[in-house]
Design a protein around this motif. Structure first.
Motif, PDB file in Angstrom:
ATOM      1  N   THR A 195       0.803  -1.216   0.000  1.00  0.00           N
ATOM      2  CA  THR A 195       0.000   0.000   0.000  1.00  0.00           C
ATOM      3  C   THR A 195       0.840   1.272   0.000  1.00  0.00           C
ATOM      4  O   THR A 195       0.633   2.168  -0.815  1.00  0.00           O
ATOM      5  CB  THR A 195      -0.913   0.004   1.231  1.00  0.00           C
ATOM      6  N   LYS A 196       1.788   1.342   0.926  1.00  0.00           N
ATOM      7  CA  LYS A 196       2.542   2.588   1.065  1.00  0.00           C
ATOM      8  C   LYS A 196       3.310   2.912  -0.204  1.00  0.00           C
ATOM      9  O   LYS A 196       3.303   4.037  -0.698  1.00  0.00           O
ATOM     10  CB  LYS A 196       3.495   2.484   2.247  1.00  0.00           C
ATOM     11  N   ARG A 197       3.975   1.885  -0.716  1.00  0.00           N
ATOM     12  CA  ARG A 197       4.746   2.119  -1.925  1.00  0.00           C
ATOM     13  C   ARG A 197       3.841   2.613  -3.048  1.00  0.00           C
ATOM     14  O   ARG A 197       4.192   3.527  -3.795  1.00  0.00           O
ATOM     15  CB  ARG A 197       5.429   0.803  -2.338  1.00  0.00           C
ATOM     16  N   THR A 198       2.666   2.019  -3.156  1.00  0.00           N
ATOM     17  CA  THR A 198       1.778   2.405  -4.245  1.00  0.00           C
ATOM     18  C   THR A 198       1.272   3.833  -4.063  1.00  0.00           C
ATOM     19  O   THR A 198       1.151   4.578  -5.037  1.00  0.00           O
ATOM     20  CB  THR A 198       0.601   1.421  -4.345  1.00  0.00           C
ATOM     21  N   ILE A 199       1.000   4.223  -2.829  1.00  0.00           N
ATOM     22  CA  ILE A 199       0.578   5.618  -2.594  1.00  0.00           C
ATOM     23  C   ILE A 199       1.644   6.570  -3.121  1.00  0.00           C
ATOM     24  O   ILE A 199       1.368   7.512  -3.868  1.00  0.00           O
ATOM     25  CB  ILE A 199       0.340   5.867  -1.091  1.00  0.00           C
ATOM     26  N   VAL A 200       2.885   6.298  -2.755  1.00  0.00           N
ATOM     27  CA  VAL A 200       3.968   7.189  -3.164  1.00  0.00           C
ATOM     28  C   VAL A 200       4.111   7.189  -4.687  1.00  0.00           C
ATOM     29  O   VAL A 200       4.210   8.246  -5.319  1.00  0.00           O
ATOM     30  CB  VAL A 200       5.282   6.756  -2.492  1.00  0.00           C
ATOM     31  N   LEU A 201       4.064   6.005  -5.278  1.00  0.00           N
ATOM     32  CA  LEU A 201       4.256   5.923  -6.724  1.00  0.00           C
ATOM     33  C   LEU A 201       3.117   6.578  -7.488  1.00  0.00           C
ATOM     34  O   LEU A 201       3.343   7.267  -8.491  1.00  0.00           O
ATOM     35  CB  LEU A 201       4.393   4.457  -7.153  1.00  0.00           C
ATOM     36  N   VAL A 202       1.906   6.368  -7.021  1.00  0.00           N
ATOM     37  CA  VAL A 202       0.763   6.950  -7.740  1.00  0.00           C
ATOM     38  C   VAL A 202       0.794   8.468  -7.630  1.00  0.00           C
ATOM     39  O   VAL A 202       0.530   9.182  -8.605  1.00  0.00           O
ATOM     40  CB  VAL A 202      -0.564   6.361  -7.218  1.00  0.00           C
ATOM     41  N   MET A 203       1.127   8.966  -6.440  1.00  0.00           N
ATOM     42  CA  MET A 203       1.238  10.418  -6.313  1.00  0.00           C
ATOM     43  C   MET A 203       2.345  10.952  -7.213  1.00  0.00           C
ATOM     44  O   MET A 203       2.215  12.027  -7.825  1.00  0.00           O
ATOM     45  CB  MET A 203       1.497  10.807  -4.855  1.00  0.00           C
ATOM     46  N   ALA A 204       3.447  10.220  -7.313  1.00  0.00           N
ATOM     47  CA  ALA A 204       4.534  10.659  -8.184  1.00  0.00           C
ATOM     48  C   ALA A 204       4.094  10.640  -9.644  1.00  0.00           C
ATOM     49  O   ALA A 204       4.358  11.573 -10.406  1.00  0.00           O
ATOM     50  CB  ALA A 204       5.759   9.772  -7.977  1.00  0.00           C
ATOM     51  N   LEU A 205       3.385   9.575 -10.024  1.00  0.00           N
ATOM     52  CA  LEU A 205       2.894   9.496 -11.402  1.00  0.00           C
ATOM     53  C   LEU A 205       1.936  10.646 -11.692  1.00  0.00           C
ATOM     54  O   LEU A 205       1.998  11.292 -12.745  1.00  0.00           O
ATOM     55  CB  LEU A 205       2.189   8.150 -11.615  1.00  0.00           C
ATOM     56  N   SER A 206       1.074  10.891 -10.732  1.00  0.00           N
ATOM     57  CA  SER A 206       0.105  11.964 -10.890  1.00  0.00           C
ATOM     58  C   SER A 206       0.820  13.297 -11.110  1.00  0.00           C
ATOM     59  O   SER A 206       0.495  14.060 -12.027  1.00  0.00           O
ATOM     60  CB  SER A 206      -0.773  12.009  -9.640  1.00  0.00           C
ATOM     61  N   GLY A 207       1.821  13.551 -10.262  1.00  0.00           N
ATOM     62  CA  GLY A 207       2.586  14.783 -10.398  1.00  0.00           C
ATOM     63  C   GLY A 207       3.373  14.824 -11.696  1.00  0.00           C
ATOM     64  O   GLY A 207       3.483  15.870 -12.345  1.00  0.00           O
ATOM     65  N   ALA A 208       3.899  13.676 -12.093  1.00  0.00           N
ATOM     66  CA  ALA A 208       4.706  13.635 -13.306  1.00  0.00           C
ATOM     67  C   ALA A 208       3.880  14.054 -14.517  1.00  0.00           C
ATOM     68  O   ALA A 208       4.361  14.785 -15.393  1.00  0.00           O
ATOM     69  CB  ALA A 208       5.282  12.236 -13.508  1.00  0.00           C
ATOM     70  N   LEU A 209       2.624  13.594 -14.570  1.00  0.00           N
ATOM     71  CA  LEU A 209       1.784  13.944 -15.709  1.00  0.00           C
ATOM     72  C   LEU A 209       1.509  15.449 -15.726  1.00  0.00           C
ATOM     73  O   LEU A 209       1.531  16.086 -16.785  1.00  0.00           O
ATOM     74  CB  LEU A 209       0.477  13.153 -15.661  1.00  0.00           C
TER      75      LEU A 209
END
Ligand SMILES: Nc1ncnc2c1ncn2[C@@H]1O[C@H](COP(=O)(O)OP(=O)(O)OP(=O)(O)O)[C@@H](O)[C@H]1O
Ligand SMILES: [Mg+2]
Lengths: 364, 554
Positions: A252-266
């Motif tokens: 869960t934690k890793r995915t939260i961080v990655l999804v937020m990063a992906l979101s920001g990256a876009l």
């Protein structure tokens, strides 16, 4: 006993959740709310002494009436789409990233910095991929920070991502007024022009640029990712039922961080595409609020990547049409935003109506 | 029957609004002067039909419940019981048919309409706000203009109601401090406060301990004796036969019989429910010793296990357990004595504060749930919708929750959609899950069918260890037997099973050994064959000498 008065004594209206809104109802309501918005805006225009038909006509022809209009609309679609996709993917996981605006700025800053100072002499085929990556990193970093704070400290990403918007915007102000200011610009805030190799190629003679293509690719990739991959499935489960995700052993934690990063990256990519595709420099007021409009894009698209393409286009058309009437008809500056606001208000209101319904409560 | 009486003081007319409905106990001797001779039934549902897409949940159902009676509704999983009662409670609108309340047509378009007509439903999942007090929760549901909220007055009123109906609820208690059974009584209290006179219970005893269930059944009888109309859904036919005045049987959306306990028995009811004779289901699951399986090495080894409970207090205080291959270890105990925490620590959902946990000899104390699952641990959790399933996703997305990260369900980073489809279809077929298709949202399955899908999924991967908590909760008699058989098959295959249940018959029927938990400790252990239910009961109550037990360490 007076407890009976707990039961509503008179008829009144009340809002309640619709168990499962149907698709056709959704479509009908959306169309209806659009028509209502036009009607309501028309009445206001009429009261203001304008001719609503003429104004709507020129809004439409300004945005979609000829190829120039369509091209302008596509230009505006690009940042809305990219940032909207970013917001949508985070919202899917119930991560309320409202920091797209700041993430967009950071992407722009990273791309500008790399192009101006790191590899100014690189040829286009090196330059463009590198500034793309730089903007993804910049925006991604700006999304990752609230993501990490949320994952490990439970800090609300709503607050942190919002706060980081101000940091990013003010940082960009500082750069364009200070260290990165173009010395030849006679005090006008803005960086020097990017090397031509960093300019995104345009489509013919229009201002439509490669950024739109990035947006479309991103929408497609996201769609496939969310529907067909393990990672997309994990995002879906975590959004719907975080405890089930834990139960299934999802990280869960890793995915939260990655999804937020992906979101920001876009969103960062949107910033890059504004700088390298339109202004060719980092300047003040780079974004008129694309990062916030992106939230509306994501919401009206029901967090669907392909839906975001359509919604971003419509929202862009609304903006372009609004600008158009302001310029060509010489209307007061407030008219266009008023119309845009009315239409959005009705669309969002209609959206709420498909999820909730109003009923009459009979008295006992 | 003695308790079916006219609801003398239960008029719903506006003139009665400020009098509590049951201030006067209806007396069989003095018929009220103002009431018609033949009293209208409390509820009359006529020709009710309800479809969900291609599924006919209710098909021209006629259903009546009288004042002063407990009316039980039974039927297989997916027969349409919850749907019918949700229509009565205003949650769904019927496609056709009418509802009359106390003889007058009623338009029930929302739960508030229903409560305005005196209908209240207690759902399996309570809608209470945990940090709030009982009073605050009751007030939350109210639609009064807020300004004149007199919590003190509401509190006194609630205390009065609680006293009057023997609910034993302190209005000042906070929800999180209450047991499941108490929370259920808070729901009842809330409905009474809102003026409900027709109370609907959807499988209320499924979540209760046997003791709590007993006391709830008494409460239901008490409410009926005071003139309320009580509708009661259950899969436990013994309860139904004991508490009901009348029993209606639903089969595939139709009422096939309405009968009385004196005129029927388990076998007949079961036959009515499924429409054919069922051999085994009718008998109480006998504690016949099943063929012993050659038991091998310990799969699960728990040593000196400590863990905290939901409220931060110690819930497990030094548990020692072994479960070997081919063995079913039954955990008996009154709910709240550490069973839930035991299941959660063993499956990695809760952290261990002291002690150790090994699976197949591998040290897994405080390892992530993912790693424990990879070691071959299946988990049938206590609250399926909150933990084990995703209501908003479709059946296939639920079916792959365990196996999505391993071939054949995925290849590389992608899900293998063909394999996912065929895997889901097989689960649906093998476990008799009633659904229009794998694309249906899980939430639309009936409760028992959700459980069947979950169970099928957990058993699909040939697990080494199965942690099964109340595996047959909410499933009908036929499916209960099927699940028991599935668990026996797993054991015969060589799986180790940790079975947690409050149903002593189930424990005795399936287990090789029984361990009794009390207050987070092992109170005693014994072989299941020849175990004395009385002795287990004493141990469950914390009475018994731990030291004298042979092999406290099991
Ligand atoms: N909201 C819904 N959407 C679609 N189908 C539904 C919905 N609610 C119920 N159904 C279907 O209607 C049928 C009857 O369901 P219902 O929940 O009433 O059964 P039940 O008798 O309560 O079963 P159980 O004993 O398992 O709780 C089932 O086939 C179920 O899948
Ligand atoms: Mg049900």
């Amino acid at each position: 006993m007076s407890s009976r008065s707990a039961i509503s004594p008179s008829r009144r209206l009340r809002i309640e959740r619709v168990p499962s809104p149907s698709r056709s109802a959704t479509a009908v309501v959306s169309a209806l709310s659009f028509v209502l918005a036009l009607l309501c805006g028309g009445i206001i225009l009429f009261l203001a002494g304008e001719n609503p038909i003429q104004i709507y006509g020129s809004m439409f022809s300004g945005a979609l009436g000829d190829w120039n209009g369509v091209a302008e609309t596509l230009v505006k679609t690009t940042p809305l789409l990219l940032a909207g996709l970013g917001v949508a993917v985070a919202f899917r996981m119930q991560l309320w990233n409202i920091g797209a605006e700041g993430q967009l700025y950071l992407g722009a800053i990273f791309a500008t910095g790399v192009a101006l100072f790191l590899i100014p002499g690189a040829p286009g085929w090196v330059m463009v991929p590198i500034i793309v990556v730089a903007s993804l990193l910049g925006g991604g970093l700006w999304g990752l920070i609230p993501g990490a704070l949320r994952a490990w400290f439970g800090a609300s990403e709503i607050i942190t991502s919002l706060m980081l918007n101000y940091v990013a915007i003010l940082f960009s102000e500082y750069l364009v007024h200070g260290p990165w200011r173009d010395p030849q610009a006679f005090g006008f805030p803005g960086t020097p022009s990017l090397p031509a190799s960093a300019w995104l190629p345009n489509w013919g003679a229009t201002r439509v640029h490669l950024g739109l293509f990035f947006g479309l690719i991103a929408a497609l990739v996201l769609w496939v990712m969310l529907r067909r991959t393990r990672w997309g499935y994990e995002i879906g489960v975590m959004g719907e039922n975080p405890r089930a995700a834990l139960y299934a052993g999802m990280p869960t934690k890793r995915t939260i961080v990655l999804v937020m990063a992906l979101s920001g990256a876009l969103a960062g990519l949107a910033g890059m595409s504004e700088v390298a595709g339109i202004g060719h420099q980092l300047q003040r007021n780079l974004s008129p609020g694309y990062g916030y409009a992106a939230i509306i894009v994501a919401w009206l698209a029901r967090l669907h990547p392909l839906g975001a393409v359509l919604v971003a286009f419509l929202l862009a058309a609304l903006t372009v049409g609004g600008d158009q009437i302001q310029m060509s008809l010489g209307l007061p500056a407030a008219i266009a935003p008023m119309l845009q606001g009315t239409i959005l208000f009705f669309l969002l209101g209609g959206d709420v109506l498909t999820r909730y319904r109003i009923t009459r409560v009979p008295g006992t | 029957m003695e308790h079916i009486r006219a609801p003398n003081s239960l008029e719903l007319g506006p003139g009665m609004k400020d009098r509590h409905p049951i201030t006067h106990h209806p007396s069989p001797i003095t018929p009220p002067s103002h009431h018609p001779v033949t009293p209208s039934p409390a509820v009359a549902m006529r020709g009710i039909s309800k479809r969900f897409g291609s599924v006919v949940a209710n098909d021209r159902v006629d259903f009546e419940a009288s004042w002063g009676e407990v009316h039980a509704l039974v039927g297989e999983n997916g027969a349409g019981k919850s749907t019918l009662m949700s229509i009565l409670a205003g949650l769904y609108r019927p496609d056709s048919g009418e509802v009359e309340i106390d003889g007058a047509p009623a338009r029930l378009r929302s739960p508030r309409d229903a409560i305005a007509r005196g209908i209240g439903m207690v759902y399996q999942h309570f809608m209470l706000v945990e940090p709030f007090t009982v009073t605050e929760n009751v007030v939350l549901g109210e639609q009064r203009s807020g300004v004149d909220l007199e919590l003190g007055r509401v509190e006194r009123e609630l205390a009065g109601l609680s006293e009057k109906y023997g609910l034993g609820i302190d209005p000042r208690a906070r929800i999180w401090q209450l047991s499941v059974g108490e929370q259920q009584r808070v729901e009842i209290l809330r409905l009474l406060y809102l003026g409900a006179r027709i109370l609907v219970f959807d499988e209320p005893t499924a979540v209760l301990t046997p003791q709590e269930a007993r006391s709830l059944l008494q409460t239901l009888r008490g409410m009926a004796a005071q003139g309320f109309s009580v509708v009661f859904i259950s899969h436990k036919l013994d309860e139904v036969l004991e508490v009901a005045d009348r029993i209606s049987v639903l089969r595939r959306g139709e009422i096939v019989a309405t009968t009385r306990p004196a005129e029927t028995d388990r076998r007949t009811l079961a036959r009515l429910m499924v429409g054919r004779e069922l051999a085994e289901v009718v008998e109480q699951p006998a504690s016949e010793p099943h063929e012993p399986v050659a038991q091998g090495d310990a799969v699960l080894e728990v040593r000196g296990l400590y863990a905290l409970g939901e409220k931060g207090l110690p819930a497990l205080r030094g548990i020692d357990l072994d479960v070997r291959t081919g063995e079913t270890l039954g955990i008996a105990g009154v709910a709240g004595n550490g069973q839930r925490e035991l299941a959660e620590t063993v499956t990695g959902l809760r952290s261990v504060t002291d002690g150790s946990l090994r699976i197949d000899g591998k040290e897994l104390t405080n390892r992530p749930a993912a790693e424990i699952a990879r070691a071959g641990v299946a988990h049938i959790p206590e609250d399926r919708l909150a933990t084990g399933l995703i209501g908003g996703m479709d059946l296939s997305e639920n079916a792959i929750l365990r196996g999505y990260a391993r071939p054949p369900l995925c290849s590389g980073p992608f899900l293998a959609s063909k394999a996912v489809a065929s895997f889901t279809d097989r689960l649906i077929a093998d476990h008799d899950v009633k659904t229009p298709g794998r694309w249906a949202k899980l939430r639309t399955l009936s409760g028992g069918n959700q459980q069947k899908l979950l169970l099928g999924r957990e058993l699909a991967g040939e697990p080494r260890l199965i942690v099964a908590v109340h595996p047959t909760r909410g499933v009908d008699v036929g499916a209960t037997e099927a699940i028991h058989q599935a668990l026996r098959d797993q054991r015969a295959r060589g799986a180790a099973i940790l079975l947690i249940s409050e149903d002593l018959d189930e424990l005795l029927a399936l287990s090789d050994r029984i361990v009794v938990l009390f207050d987070g400790r092992v109170m005693g252990a014994m072989p299941a064959s020849g175990a004395d239910p009385e002795e287990i009961g004493l141990l469950m109550a914390g009475i018994g000498n731990r030291e004298s037990e042979v092999g406290t360490r099991v």
